[in-house]
Design an enzyme around this catalytic site. Structure first.
Site, PDB file in Angstrom:
ATOM      1  N   PRO A 191       1.977  -7.125   4.065  1.00 44.46           N
ATOM      2  CA  PRO A 191       3.980  -7.472   4.216  1.00 44.46           C
ATOM      3  C   PRO A 191       4.704  -7.194   3.286  1.00 44.46           C
ATOM      4  CG  PRO A 191       2.135  -9.187   4.293  1.00 44.46           C
ATOM      5  CD  PRO A 191       1.235  -7.886   3.989  1.00 44.46           C
ATOM      6  N   CYS A 195      35.231   2.440  -1.031  1.00 45.89           N
ATOM      7  CA  CYS A 195      35.767   3.574  -0.194  1.00 45.89           C
ATOM      8  C   CYS A 195      35.359   5.215   0.583  1.00 45.89           C
ATOM      9  CB  CYS A 195      36.230   3.979  -1.691  1.00 45.89           C
ATOM     10  SG  CYS A 195      36.984   2.745  -2.497  1.00 45.89           S
TER      11      CYS A 195
HETATM   12  C1  LIG Z   1       6.764  -1.006   1.427  1.00 45.62           C
HETATM   13  C2  LIG Z   1       5.332  -0.747   0.846  1.00 45.62           C
HETATM   14  C3  LIG Z   1       5.195  -2.089   1.706  1.00 45.62           C
HETATM   15  C4  LIG Z   1       5.751  -3.068   2.696  1.00 45.62           C
HETATM   16  O1  LIG Z   1       6.258  -2.715   3.599  1.00 45.62           O
HETATM   17  P1  LIG Z   1       7.026  -3.099   4.767  1.00 45.62           P
HETATM   18  O2  LIG Z   1       7.195  -2.256   5.842  1.00 45.62           O
HETATM   19  O3  LIG Z   1       8.232  -4.009   4.287  1.00 45.62           O
HETATM   20  O4  LIG Z   1       5.626  -4.366   5.598  1.00 45.62           O
HETATM   21  C5  LIG Z   1       3.589  -1.966   1.932  1.00 45.62           C
HETATM   22  N1  LIG Z   1       2.363  -1.448   0.883  1.00 45.62           N
HETATM   23  C6  LIG Z   1       3.314  -0.105   0.681  1.00 45.62           C
HETATM   24  C7  LIG Z   1       2.698   0.571  -0.652  1.00 45.62           C
HETATM   25  C8  LIG Z   1       5.037  -0.291   0.786  1.00 45.62           C
HETATM   26  O5  LIG Z   1       5.251   1.081  -0.435  1.00 45.62           O
END
Ligand SMILES: *Cc1c(COP(=O)(O)O)cnc(C)c1O
Length: 426
Positions: free
Chosen positions: A281, A351
């Site tokens: 997460p 801008c």
């Molecule tokens: C961005 C990402 C996450 C986290 O995603 P959230 O939507 O911020 O929870 C987890 N794993 C990977 C591989 C990601 O690219």
């Protein structure tokens, strides 16, 4: 028309005489002390979300996706709370290691990791690398041939699941730059090659289907596909990604981390016993921990058209509205229970006409120049995606808790804006 909804505000928020207090600090006064724009994070909220994830998924199963928000203080906080850190570039890895997080608590991601980034991660000894392509396998093989130890790897699989979110943050469909497609056989070919290679120790498979996903059914679908494949591959580890959405607007509601965990647990009951499940997460840990404070600089009323309210930041501290058309709320923290009756367009100071923070914002009727206003739920993908467009210095970040505010990222100065300019060659 209503006041800002409580569920969009950080956990420790309370209202005293109409004034919003977070972490025991008067929010309006923080703007006076530290200037605007300002990111204010509720430290107790950050720690509570880390702890919730850890207790919902188990120890050493939660990997915080640092791209949502990363600075030294955040890397330390996530590490202290027992989370692993997902880093997707050499820069993110550097910040985590420099903060004192052991490499063994970091996981390297990315669809185009350079030789240098791979070498840095392997030399430091990250917990595992999530391998994204056959080209990356070539690079790992030459790095191991040059003497580096073979890393533990998971393979990123594209499970062919389409999710309901913005197309720029939907990553699990077959037409994606990320990972090995399950449907066309690439996933199996990648497993076979990794197994046969001396340059990697294959420990698991990984998927991440997208970001800001509200329907747990989307996660369930992807998890079921991954469980079936994991059982066939007989690997000890399975990562199910991040992506849990958060509410940005009064009328939005997202599942909690605990509800997300229940859905994933239900979807993984058929997994071979003993397989270790990880999640990653980002947004759901940090988004609603923070609000951004701005000062109103102009109120321009165009009769029969609309009113523009300009603040002293904009797309440089929050590019999400421009990138994804994302919605936000705004309110006045010194009058946080007041009903908001005036429809305005909240815009930044950059801008271009596209520099809109909120297309249809509701603010108190007498909103005026000099008011401090706040946009909640700006803790994820705001500061981290910010820029210096128009040479606007990046805002400061403060953590608040127990009545104390501490600056964790200082405001950039004009000197910072020319720090990298080379003048002796001009
Ligand atoms: C961005 C990402 C996450 C986290 O995603 P959230 O939507 O911020 O929870 C987890 N794993 C990977 C591989 C990601 O690219």
């Amino acid at each position: 028309m209503t006041a800002i909804s409580r569920h969009l505000l950080p956990d420790t928020s309370k209202v005293v005489n109409g004034r919003l207090i977070i972490g025991g600090c008067d929010v309006h006064d923080l703007a006076g002390t530290y200037g605007t724009p300002l990111f204010v994070y509720d430290e107790a909220h950050l720690r509570a979300r880390c702890a919730e994830a850890r207790s919902a998924f188990g120890d050493d199963s939660v990997v915080y996706a640092t791209k949502a928000f990363l600075c030294t203080a955040m890397a330390r906080l996530a590490h202290e709370e027992g989370l692993l850190l997902d880093v997707a570039t050499g820069g993110e890895l550097f910040v985590a290691l420099n903060a004192g997080v052991p490499a063994s608590r970091c996981v390297l991601h990315g669809n185009n990791k350079s030789v240098i980034e791979l070498r840095e991660a392997m030399t430091a000894g990250v917990r595992h690398i999530v391998v994204d392509s056959f080209d990356e396998m070539d690079r790992l093989e030459s790095l191991v041939a040059s003497g580096l130890p073979a890393p533990r790897v998971q393979l990123r699989i594209t499970p062919g699941v389409y999710v309901h979110t913005h197309e720029y943050v939907s990553t699990g469909q077959n037409d994606s730059k990320f990972g090995f497609n399950l449907a066309n056989g690439d996933a199996q070919r990648a497993i076979d090659r990794a197994r046969a290679s001396q340059a990697m120790e294959l420990v698991g498979i990984h998927c991440h289907i997208g970001s800001n996903v509200f329907e747990t059914a989307n996660f369930t679908k992807a998890a079921e596909v991954m469980v079936a494949f994991s059982n066939v591959c007989k690997l000890p580890e399975l990562t199910l990604g991040g992506g849990l959405g958060v509410a940005y607007l009064n009328n939005e509601h997202a599942p909690s981390i605990t509800e997300w965990a229940s859905a994933l647990r239900a979807a993984t009951t058929g997994l071979t016993p003993g397989t270790k499940v990880f999640v990653e997460p980002g947004r759901s840990i940090v988004a609603s921990a923070a609000i951004t404070l701005y000062e109103v600089g102009t109120v321009k009323e165009i009769p029969n058209v609309r009113t523009y309210v300009s603040v002293d930041g904009g797309m440089s501290d929050n590019p999400r509205p421009v990138l994804y058309g994302s919605g936000y709320e705004a309110f006045v923290p010194s009058r946080s229970e007041e009903v908001r009756t005036r429809g305005v367009r909240l815009v930044g100071k950059h801008c271009e006409s596209g520099d809109v923070l909120i297309s249809e914002a509701m603010l108190p009727a007498d909103i005026r120049v000099g008011d401090v206003i706040a946009t909640p739920v700006t803790g994820a993908y705001g500061h981290s995606m910010g820029s210096n467009y128009n040479k606007v210095p990046r805002p400061a970040v403060v953590f608040v808790g127990n009545g104390v505010a501490r600056v964790v990222v200082r405001r950039e100065t004009y000197d910072d804006l020319v720090r990298n300019d080379v003048t002796d060659s001009v």
